[in-house]
Design a protein around this motif. Sequence first.
Motif, mmCIF file in Angstrom:
data_model
loop_
_atom_site.group_PDB
_atom_site.id
_atom_site.type_symbol
_atom_site.label_atom_id
_atom_site.label_comp_id
_atom_site.label_asym_id
_atom_site.label_seq_id
_atom_site.Cartn_x
_atom_site.Cartn_y
_atom_site.Cartn_z
ATOM 1 N N UNK A 167 42.052 27.664 40.260
ATOM 2 C CA UNK A 167 40.749 28.331 40.917
ATOM 3 C C UNK A 167 39.534 28.494 39.620
ATOM 4 N N UNK A 168 40.070 28.869 38.327
ATOM 5 C CA UNK A 168 39.514 28.648 37.236
ATOM 6 C C UNK A 168 39.036 27.408 36.492
ATOM 7 N N UNK A 188 37.002 28.510 28.166
ATOM 8 C CA UNK A 188 38.259 28.215 28.934
ATOM 9 C C UNK A 188 38.043 29.062 30.208
ATOM 10 N N UNK A 189 38.388 28.677 31.385
ATOM 11 C CA UNK A 189 38.137 29.212 32.456
ATOM 12 C C UNK A 189 39.220 30.287 32.663
ATOM 13 N N UNK A 190 38.698 31.796 32.986
ATOM 14 C CA UNK A 190 40.024 32.499 33.329
ATOM 15 C C UNK A 190 39.511 33.519 34.619
ATOM 16 N N UNK A 248 45.494 31.159 34.169
ATOM 17 C CA UNK A 248 45.627 31.923 35.400
ATOM 18 C C UNK A 248 47.012 32.886 35.212
ATOM 19 N N UNK A 249 47.127 33.901 35.949
ATOM 20 C CA UNK A 249 48.446 34.859 35.862
ATOM 21 C C UNK A 249 48.640 35.307 37.334
ATOM 22 N N UNK A 267 49.924 30.369 34.083
ATOM 23 C CA UNK A 267 49.677 29.088 34.090
ATOM 24 C C UNK A 267 48.776 28.629 33.084
ATOM 25 N N UNK A 268 48.563 27.417 32.440
ATOM 26 C CA UNK A 268 47.454 26.983 31.690
ATOM 27 C C UNK A 268 47.247 25.436 32.019
ATOM 28 N N UNK A 269 46.115 25.034 32.011
ATOM 29 C CA UNK A 269 45.625 23.583 32.148
ATOM 30 C C UNK A 269 45.100 23.180 30.782
#
Length: 355
Positions: free
Chosen positions: A76-77, A353-355, A16-17, A190-192
């Motif tokens: 959210x992703x 990957x969720x974006x 996410x950004x 941010x990255x999970x």
Amino acid sequence: MNTSTPNRHSRLEALGIHVPETVVTTRELTEGISAVRDADLQRITGVAERRVYDPDPAAAENSFSMALSAARDCLAASRYGAADLDVVISASITRFTDGGRFTFEPSFASLIARELGARRAVHFDVSNACAGMMTGVYLLDRMIRSGAVRNGLVVSGEQATAVAETAAREVTDSYDPQFASLSVGDSAAAVVLDASTDEADRIHYVELMTCSEYAHLCMGMPSDRSQGIALYTDNKKMHNRDRLKLWPRFHRDLLAKQGREFTDEAFDYVIQHQVGTRFIDYVNQTAETEFGAPMPTSLAVVEKYGNTATTAHFLTLREHLRAGTARPGSRFLMVPAASGVVTGALSATITNMGV
């Protein structure tokens, strides 16, 4: 000591950004500064515009709020909620909170974890200049591979353009130590990460190296004569071509220990640190010479966002995946370049990957 399990890997699960709405062009930033106008900042760096935080106190847009926004966008992703996170790592260089206050304690990670509701997560900050987010990913990758945690969040918010405002008032010419500050932009990412279950989504390796011989070099300075960047300390310049050879030589040695070469990696895309267009072109050209092989397609957003410090690689990745200019199922190479001097390589296949 490497405590990771050889057959266990992590993956980039969601990204996410946050980018501010305000856009400031290079022309607007340098208007009235004859020394910079004559140097043609946009020609030297390739930066046409950058996003800038809203200084209105009512907007409350700062390092922390942008990082929190990016973390929420990432979750959210993601398949995970905040309560599922085992770790929260913050990697911001700038640490501005309400009122422009620069904050060290409590840690950004603890504040973000609390605001998200990640109450059970271990939390800590890391600081490694522009390689901060990559360092956070490196640490979380090792924690997942060791079995110590299941997943985690790496986040950073950079309110960097305050230094551009100062530089715009004080810079004297293109060799001024503050010149590089004119190329920065604000953003958060941010990255999970979690455990990889197949090679379609996997961090194959992430390795970093600090070159202690050059630890006293702490400033990136774009200049017309050095293909976009030089490193200065006490007015003495480290030769640019030597600095740019650090990564390909490190990566070549890393692969050689595994009996592999750069061409064996079959990278589809490379993301260099977003210092400037000329720097990116030059480091790729240098790498082609060092590896004796063509480089993969180079992804960049520096023209649109400037140098966003720790967030640069992940902002670039997100923008290209969203735009369809990078294909899911591809293998990506991310190359950090940070004061210190820090280099390294992250190799990852990204499909879902969720974006």
